[in-house]
Write an enzyme that holds these catalytic residues in place. Sequence first.
Site, PDB file in Angstrom:
ATOM      1  N   ASP A 120       0.849  -1.186   0.000  1.00 62.79           N
ATOM      2  CA  ASP A 120       0.000   0.000   0.000  1.00 62.79           C
ATOM      3  C   ASP A 120       0.888   1.241   0.000  1.00 62.79           C
ATOM      4  OD1 ASP A 120      -2.441   1.343   0.019  1.00 62.79           O
ATOM      5  OD2 ASP A 120      -2.407   1.576   2.189  1.00 62.79           O
ATOM      6  N   TYR A 122       1.230   5.708  -0.499  1.00 65.02           N
ATOM      7  CA  TYR A 122       0.780   6.908   0.233  1.00 65.02           C
ATOM      8  C   TYR A 122       1.009   8.076  -0.712  1.00 65.02           C
ATOM      9  CZ  TYR A 122       0.600   9.718   4.636  1.00 65.02           C
ATOM     10  OH  TYR A 122       0.275  10.574   5.665  1.00 65.02           O
ATOM     11  N   HIS A 127      -3.797  14.067   0.793  1.00 58.22           N
ATOM     12  CA  HIS A 127      -4.055  13.161   1.909  1.00 58.22           C
ATOM     13  C   HIS A 127      -2.896  13.174   2.907  1.00 58.22           C
ATOM     14  CE1 HIS A 127      -5.242   9.643   4.201  1.00 58.22           C
ATOM     15  NE2 HIS A 127      -4.088   9.065   3.906  1.00 58.22           N
ATOM     16  N   ARG A 136       0.246  15.143  13.510  1.00 54.67           N
ATOM     17  CA  ARG A 136       1.445  15.836  14.016  1.00 54.67           C
ATOM     18  C   ARG A 136       1.206  17.345  14.003  1.00 54.67           C
ATOM     19  NH1 ARG A 136       3.270  12.503  10.035  1.00 54.67           N
ATOM     20  NH2 ARG A 136       3.737  14.305   8.706  1.00 54.67           N
ATOM     21  N   GLU A 191     -10.282   3.830   3.638  1.00 58.32           N
ATOM     22  CA  GLU A 191      -9.348   4.506   2.750  1.00 58.32           C
ATOM     23  C   GLU A 191      -9.757   4.155   1.325  1.00 58.32           C
ATOM     24  OE1 GLU A 191      -5.290   3.678   3.831  1.00 58.32           O
ATOM     25  OE2 GLU A 191      -5.333   5.216   5.393  1.00 58.32           O
ATOM     26  N   GLU A 193      -9.159   3.855  -2.352  1.00 59.75           N
ATOM     27  CA  GLU A 193      -7.920   3.721  -3.099  1.00 59.75           C
ATOM     28  C   GLU A 193      -8.176   3.053  -4.452  1.00 59.75           C
ATOM     29  OE1 GLU A 193      -4.608   2.171  -0.959  1.00 59.75           O
ATOM     30  OE2 GLU A 193      -5.376   2.794   1.016  1.00 59.75           O
ATOM     31  N   ASP A 225      -9.049   0.136   1.881  1.00 55.60           N
ATOM     32  CA  ASP A 225      -8.086  -0.349   2.871  1.00 55.60           C
ATOM     33  C   ASP A 225      -8.547   0.130   4.242  1.00 55.60           C
ATOM     34  OD1 ASP A 225      -5.788  -1.735   3.632  1.00 55.60           O
ATOM     35  OD2 ASP A 225      -4.585   0.095   3.649  1.00 55.60           O
ATOM     36  N   ARG A 229      -7.980   3.782  13.222  1.00 56.00           N
ATOM     37  CA  ARG A 229      -7.132   4.948  13.461  1.00 56.00           C
ATOM     38  C   ARG A 229      -6.588   5.017  14.880  1.00 56.00           C
ATOM     39  NH1 ARG A 229      -5.654   6.251   8.421  1.00 56.00           N
ATOM     40  NH2 ARG A 229      -7.444   6.745   7.099  1.00 56.00           N
ATOM     41  N   GLN A 232      -3.823   2.480  14.965  1.00 53.68           N
ATOM     42  CA  GLN A 232      -2.751   3.005  14.118  1.00 53.68           C
ATOM     43  C   GLN A 232      -1.975   4.108  14.832  1.00 53.68           C
ATOM     44  OE1 GLN A 232      -4.187   4.934  10.584  1.00 53.68           O
ATOM     45  NE2 GLN A 232      -2.157   5.330   9.757  1.00 53.68           N
ATOM     46  N   TYR A 236       2.054   3.318  15.118  1.00 55.44           N
ATOM     47  CA  TYR A 236       2.708   3.575  13.826  1.00 55.44           C
ATOM     48  C   TYR A 236       4.121   4.124  13.938  1.00 55.44           C
ATOM     49  CZ  TYR A 236       2.294   8.711  13.487  1.00 55.44           C
ATOM     50  OH  TYR A 236       2.434  10.058  13.654  1.00 55.44           O
ATOM     51  N   LYS A 245      -4.019  -1.686  10.157  1.00 54.94           N
ATOM     52  CA  LYS A 245      -4.315  -1.788   8.727  1.00 54.94           C
ATOM     53  C   LYS A 245      -4.499  -3.222   8.247  1.00 54.94           C
ATOM     54  CE  LYS A 245      -3.347   2.582   7.403  1.00 54.94           C
ATOM     55  NZ  LYS A 245      -4.069   3.418   6.481  1.00 54.94           N
ATOM     56  N   THR A 249      -8.664  -5.714   3.830  1.00 52.40           N
ATOM     57  CA  THR A 249      -8.569  -4.825   2.671  1.00 52.40           C
ATOM     58  C   THR A 249      -9.522  -5.369   1.628  1.00 52.40           C
ATOM     59  OG1 THR A 249      -6.240  -4.299   3.110  1.00 52.40           O
ATOM     60  CG2 THR A 249      -7.063  -3.905   0.871  1.00 52.40           C
ATOM     61  N   THR A 336      -4.664   6.380  -0.030  1.00 48.24           N
ATOM     62  CA  THR A 336      -5.918   7.122  -0.021  1.00 48.24           C
ATOM     63  C   THR A 336      -5.927   8.216  -1.076  1.00 48.24           C
ATOM     64  OG1 THR A 336      -6.083   6.724   2.349  1.00 48.24           O
ATOM     65  CG2 THR A 336      -7.494   8.444   1.437  1.00 48.24           C
ATOM     66  N   GLU A 350     -10.078  12.459   7.507  1.00 46.79           N
ATOM     67  CA  GLU A 350      -9.991  13.792   6.914  1.00 46.79           C
ATOM     68  C   GLU A 350     -11.355  14.465   6.843  1.00 46.79           C
ATOM     69  OE1 GLU A 350      -7.172  13.637   3.275  1.00 46.79           O
ATOM     70  OE2 GLU A 350      -7.920  11.594   3.615  1.00 46.79           O
TER      71      GLU A 350
END
Length: 402
Positions: A120, A122, A127, A136, A191, A193, A225, A229, A232, A236, A245, A249, A336, A350
């Site tokens: 997968d 990114y 996104h 962050r 997600e 995709e 996917d 959260r 994650q 992560y 994750k 899927t 995503t 989001e």
Amino acid sequence: MSERVSWVAGAEGSGFGIHHLPYGVFRVGDGEPRIGVRIADTVLDLAAAEAAGLVLAGGALRRPTLNTFLALGRPQWMAVRQRITELLTDPAHRVAVEPLLVPLDQVRMELPIEVADYVDFYSSEQHASNVGQIFRPGQPALLPNWKHLPIGYHGRAGTVVVSGTPVVRPQGQRPSKDGPVFGPSARLDIEAEVGFVVGVPSPLGSRVAAADFAEHVFGVVLVNDWSARDIQAWEYQPLGPFLGKSFATSIAAWVTPLDALRNAYVAAPEQDPSVLDYLRDDPHVGLDLRLTVRWNGETVSEPPFAGMYWTPAQQLAHLTVNGASLRTGDLYASGTVSGDRRDQVGSFLELTWGGAEPLTVGGAERTFLLDGDTVTITATAPGPDGATITLAEVTGTIVPAC
């Protein structure tokens, strides 16, 4: 009669018309899995067609998955597609072919490929920027490496499931003010995709150039996917996604061949700074796929795939640049798909800005997925002569944790 006009009822004007012809694996009742191609609301039984000598593929169409056929390579893919087009457009073939058409509502779809590996990526700048701001806050939205290489992680092939398979709410560790707790995810997300199915393998220790994308990749599937959260966010750092994750899927049941998307290529976003030589793709193009996300039947987002920063060809080149081999049945996904606007994002993380800005779905304020929720992702692409191609949907319903 023009090769672009099918004698199959309902094919003309359909997103699953003669310009499309996606491949899948189906069952009728308790029968064995069989390879078929979709035309309108029917399935042409390719296993039966090959057994009758109407299509020649060395027996590859009489297997329980598409893998053997995918391994044959582009010349065979094109020859079979051309032959199927002839069978479905020339009235001289109607008597022989019509008994091999099965109504779509009489079949049960299976996972179309035996998934070898799953990766997968990114690849949406929008996104990645949104997630950076949410996860962050107060730090740069994009990490320093993001515009230099397609970021990705290796997923679990064994948890790739066909559209319609119920999704069991995952359990795991998640953070709390008193430390980690164990239990069902409370922030279950999607997600939206686009996935790419590899047909022709490559040897270990070699690499595949971006220019050879179409020689190795057979086609496209929509992907959801699913993402936990809260799990994650706790796990992560420093090694990236894992349990948040790897529980499920979902992919569409029908694989759209790249040959059906010849009219969907558009210029990809300009890349600044310039990429390293192995990532240069000429032409630098993406696919004009227009996704729609429906939450319990209500449209909540329309992500545009054409704006993805990293292209599918660049992803393939990066995936193999270290000598990693491709295997028939490999699946790699775009990551995503999100656009510039809030109503174009491909995740509920989001869409609700980390749960801080709920939206109304079905008359109620919502942030993340509840048990019983159903999410369906669809997409369209431009076809030849003004036709529209409809990619097969990917859908799933959340069921309670075990």
